[in-house]
Design a protein around this motif. Structure first.
Motif, PDB file in Angstrom:
ATOM      1  N   LEU A 149       0.826  -1.212   0.000  1.00 28.24           N
ATOM      2  CA  LEU A 149       0.000   0.000   0.000  1.00 28.24           C
ATOM      3  C   LEU A 149       0.858   1.260   0.000  1.00 28.24           C
ATOM      4  N   VAL A 150       1.916   1.252   0.805  1.00 29.66           N
ATOM      5  CA  VAL A 150       2.816   2.405   0.870  1.00 29.66           C
ATOM      6  C   VAL A 150       3.493   2.629  -0.477  1.00 29.66           C
ATOM      7  N   LEU A 151       3.902   1.553  -1.114  1.00 32.51           N
ATOM      8  CA  LEU A 151       4.567   1.676  -2.411  1.00 32.51           C
ATOM      9  C   LEU A 151       3.614   2.196  -3.487  1.00 32.51           C
ATOM     10  N   LEU A 152       2.333   1.833  -3.392  1.00 26.67           N
ATOM     11  CA  LEU A 152       1.358   2.371  -4.336  1.00 26.67           C
ATOM     12  C   LEU A 152       1.237   3.885  -4.180  1.00 26.67           C
ATOM     13  N   GLY A 153       1.287   4.357  -2.940  1.00 24.50           N
ATOM     14  CA  GLY A 153       1.256   5.798  -2.707  1.00 24.50           C
ATOM     15  C   GLY A 153       2.551   6.466  -3.143  1.00 24.50           C
ATOM     16  N   ALA A 154       3.663   5.764  -2.945  1.00 22.03           N
ATOM     17  CA  ALA A 154       4.968   6.344  -3.273  1.00 22.03           C
ATOM     18  C   ALA A 154       5.120   6.595  -4.770  1.00 22.03           C
ATOM     19  N   VAL A 155       4.564   5.706  -5.597  1.00 21.58           N
ATOM     20  CA  VAL A 155       4.740   5.878  -7.041  1.00 21.58           C
ATOM     21  C   VAL A 155       3.999   7.113  -7.560  1.00 21.58           C
ATOM     22  N   LEU A 156       2.997   7.581  -6.820  1.00 20.34           N
ATOM     23  CA  LEU A 156       2.310   8.806  -7.232  1.00 20.34           C
ATOM     24  C   LEU A 156       3.268   9.995  -7.224  1.00 20.34           C
ATOM     25  N   ILE A 157       4.158  10.015  -6.227  1.00 21.52           N
ATOM     26  CA  ILE A 157       5.156  11.086  -6.138  1.00 21.52           C
ATOM     27  C   ILE A 157       6.067  11.042  -7.361  1.00 21.52           C
ATOM     28  N   VAL A 158       6.525   9.850  -7.699  1.00 21.50           N
ATOM     29  CA  VAL A 158       7.408   9.695  -8.854  1.00 21.50           C
ATOM     30  C   VAL A 158       6.682  10.092 -10.141  1.00 21.50           C
ATOM     31  N   GLY A 159       5.402   9.733 -10.236  1.00 17.56           N
ATOM     32  CA  GLY A 159       4.627  10.078 -11.425  1.00 17.56           C
ATOM     33  C   GLY A 159       4.510  11.581 -11.627  1.00 17.56           C
ATOM     34  N   ILE A 160       4.261  12.322 -10.550  1.00 14.83           N
ATOM     35  CA  ILE A 160       4.150  13.787 -10.632  1.00 14.83           C
ATOM     36  C   ILE A 160       5.478  14.405 -11.058  1.00 14.83           C
ATOM     37  N   LEU A 161       6.556  13.950 -10.460  1.00 14.33           N
ATOM     38  CA  LEU A 161       7.877  14.491 -10.801  1.00 14.33           C
ATOM     39  C   LEU A 161       8.292  14.102 -12.220  1.00 14.33           C
ATOM     40  N   ALA A 162       7.892  12.907 -12.662  1.00  6.96           N
ATOM     41  CA  ALA A 162       8.192  12.492 -14.034  1.00  6.96           C
ATOM     42  C   ALA A 162       7.495  13.427 -15.020  1.00  6.96           C
ATOM     43  N   TYR A 163       6.248  13.773 -14.728  1.00 10.90           N
ATOM     44  CA  TYR A 163       5.497  14.696 -15.585  1.00 10.90           C
ATOM     45  C   TYR A 163       6.187  16.058 -15.660  1.00 10.90           C
ATOM     46  N   GLU A 164       6.600  16.581 -14.500  1.00  7.47           N
ATOM     47  CA  GLU A 164       7.273  17.886 -14.467  1.00  7.47           C
ATOM     48  C   GLU A 164       8.594  17.838 -15.229  1.00  7.47           C
ATOM     49  N   THR A 165       9.296  16.727 -15.121  1.00 10.02           N
ATOM     50  CA  THR A 165      10.572  16.569 -15.825  1.00 10.02           C
ATOM     51  C   THR A 165      10.370  16.587 -17.335  1.00 10.02           C
ATOM     52  N   ILE A 166       9.373  15.866 -17.824  1.00  9.73           N
ATOM     53  CA  ILE A 166       9.088  15.836 -19.257  1.00  9.73           C
ATOM     54  C   ILE A 166       8.618  17.206 -19.738  1.00  9.73           C
ATOM     55  N   ARG A 167       7.758  17.858 -18.967  1.00  7.16           N
ATOM     56  CA  ARG A 167       7.235  19.174 -19.356  1.00  7.16           C
ATOM     57  C   ARG A 167       8.354  20.199 -19.503  1.00  7.16           C
ATOM     58  N   GLU A 168       9.295  20.193 -18.560  1.00  6.45           N
ATOM     59  CA  GLU A 168      10.411  21.133 -18.621  1.00  6.45           C
ATOM     60  C   GLU A 168      11.325  20.805 -19.797  1.00  6.45           C
ATOM     61  N   GLY A 169      11.494  19.498 -20.063  1.00  8.92           N
ATOM     62  CA  GLY A 169      12.317  19.090 -21.204  1.00  8.92           C
ATOM     63  C   GLY A 169      11.716  19.530 -22.525  1.00  8.92           C
ATOM     64  N   VAL A 170      10.411  19.373 -22.675  1.00 11.02           N
ATOM     65  CA  VAL A 170       9.723  19.795 -23.904  1.00 11.02           C
ATOM     66  C   VAL A 170       9.859  21.302 -24.095  1.00 11.02           C
ATOM     67  N   ARG A 171       9.721  22.050 -23.010  1.00 16.00           N
ATOM     68  CA  ARG A 171       9.865  23.510 -23.089  1.00 16.00           C
ATOM     69  C   ARG A 171      11.253  23.897 -23.586  1.00 16.00           C
ATOM     70  N   HIS A 172      12.272  23.168 -23.125  1.00 15.18           N
ATOM     71  CA  HIS A 172      13.641  23.469 -23.543  1.00 15.18           C
ATOM     72  C   HIS A 172      13.883  23.055 -24.996  1.00 15.18           C
ATOM     73  N   ILE A 173      13.215  22.004 -25.451  1.00 13.86           N
ATOM     74  CA  ILE A 173      13.344  21.582 -26.853  1.00 13.86           C
ATOM     75  C   ILE A 173      12.741  22.643 -27.777  1.00 13.86           C
ATOM     76  N   ILE A 174      11.591  23.178 -27.376  1.00 11.09           N
ATOM     77  CA  ILE A 174      10.915  24.202 -28.179  1.00 11.09           C
ATOM     78  C   ILE A 174      11.703  25.513 -28.188  1.00 11.09           C
ATOM     79  N   GLU A 175      12.241  25.874 -27.015  1.00 12.44           N
ATOM     80  CA  GLU A 175      13.003  27.121 -26.894  1.00 12.44           C
ATOM     81  C   GLU A 175      14.399  26.822 -26.329  1.00 12.44           C
ATOM     82  N   PRO A 176      15.269  26.212 -27.138  1.00 11.80           N
ATOM     83  CA  PRO A 176      16.602  25.865 -26.628  1.00 11.80           C
ATOM     84  C   PRO A 176      17.448  27.108 -26.375  1.00 11.80           C
ATOM     85  N   SER A 177      18.307  26.999 -25.380  1.00  7.76           N
ATOM     86  CA  SER A 177      19.234  28.099 -25.079  1.00  7.76           C
ATOM     87  C   SER A 177      20.642  27.543 -25.041  1.00  7.76           C
TER      88      SER A 177
END
Length: 324
Positions: free
Chosen positions: A83-111
């Motif tokens: 049960l704890v591990l099921l809750g823990a993966v939600l944290i990883v899922g949120i951070l994975a989304y933020e990581t991909i979103r920031e990466g896409v932003r940098h691909i569109i507007e590279p510096s």
């Protein structure tokens, strides 16, 4: 409080080590990110923060799952770690989304890469080494849970990959997360080098997206494994081993029923064997007691429910690797 502290001593050691190590790494990466603003460093910072929170909850969950059954919860707390591990993966899922979103932003507007090249490389290099140490510790824990010969040296690496499916839930999560973390550090370093010395300035963005996708893989794998653990999943490999063990007893004519239920780190065995109809009750009880003791010697087996019946001359045990 005394009981809680006692339970903490029973917590998963790999998860505890990973929590401390990743907390240190997360602090170092956070400081480096605020100094450099590097997107690959951002991805690795999010990764380490997620790992720290995740593995802390995993450690607590693995410790509390060792709590003895109570009147209110007579079946114990073994599934709590799932049960704890099921809750823990939600944290990883949120951070994975933020990581991909920031990466896409940098691909569109590279510096263009900043002047903090060596700081980024140094921090990620040290982080990769530290995460590799935690990964190797998890590998050793996986192989130490294997029955048979003791695995030593570099053989631990291939054997841990072969046996990851049989690892304890907490150890499996640490292994997967730190494998991704170690690989992610290498990918981030490579992307910074490419972005610095070539015109391909969006390389860091692609690295961030790739690291995020790897994190989502961890989320999916851990979620499916622990969802099955919460429901109570049959351990087919252990059923095969116990079947072979039972048939070593010459008085056993057949196995009518055999089920090994995995709950957290614990295995519960239900077994019904067939004896010769002419066997005495006293002899049957003696054989059953001997089988129960042998089954309980298997790692993780906490209880055995064993019954007997007379041989009905109908073969029930279908495992082809056991020839009776």
């Amino acid at each position: 409080m005394r009981e809680f502290l006692g339970l903490l001593k029973e917590g998963n050691k790999s998860a505890l080590m990973a929590t401390v190590m990743n907390a240190i790494i997360a602090i170092i990466k956070t400081i480096a990110f605020f100094i450099t603003g590097n997107v690959a460093m951002f991805a690795e910072t999010m990764h380490s923060i997620g790992d720290t929170a995740n593995q802390f909850f995993v450690f607590i969950g693995s410790a509390l799952s060792k709590k003895s059954p109570t009147e209110k919860f007579p079946n114990g707390f073994a599934r709590l770690v799932n049960l704890v591990l099921l809750g823990a993966v939600l944290i990883v899922g949120i951070l994975a989304y933020e990581t991909i979103r920031e990466g896409v932003r940098h691909i569109i507007e590279p510096s263009e890469s900043d002047t903090w090249f060596w700081l980024n490389i140094g921090v990620l290099g040290v982080a990769g080494i530290l995460e590799g140490v935690v990964l190797f510790k998890a590998m050793k824990e996986i192989t130490s849970d294997m029955e048979g010969e003791q695995i030593k040296g570099l053989r631990v690496i291939p054997e841990s990959f072969k046996n990851i499916g049989n690892a304890k839930p907490a150890t499996k999560l640490v292994f997967l997360e730190d494998f991704v973390a170690t690989s992610g550090a290498f990918i981030a370093v490579l992307s910074i080098i490419i972005a610095t010395y070539t015109p391909f300035h969006s390389a860091e963005g692609y690295a961030s997206v790739l690291i995020g996708i790897m994190l989502f893989f961890v989320v999916g794998r851990v979620f499916l494994d622990n969802a099955a653990g919460v429901l109570g999943v049959a351990d087919k490999e252990m059923e095969k081993r116990i079947g072979e063990l039972v048939f070593q007893e010459t008085h056993v004519k057949d196995i009518q029923e055999l089920m090994v239920l995995k709950e957290g780190d614990e295995l519960h065995v239900e077994l019904k064997v067939e004896f010769d109809p002419d066997m005495s009750i006293a002899k049957a009880a003696e054989v059953l007691d001997d089988i129960e003791k042998k089954v309980l010697r298997h790692k993780g087996v906490t209880d055995v429910i064993i019954e007997s019946d007379k041989d009905d001359q109908i073969p029930h045990w279908k495992n082809k690797d056991v020839n009776k």
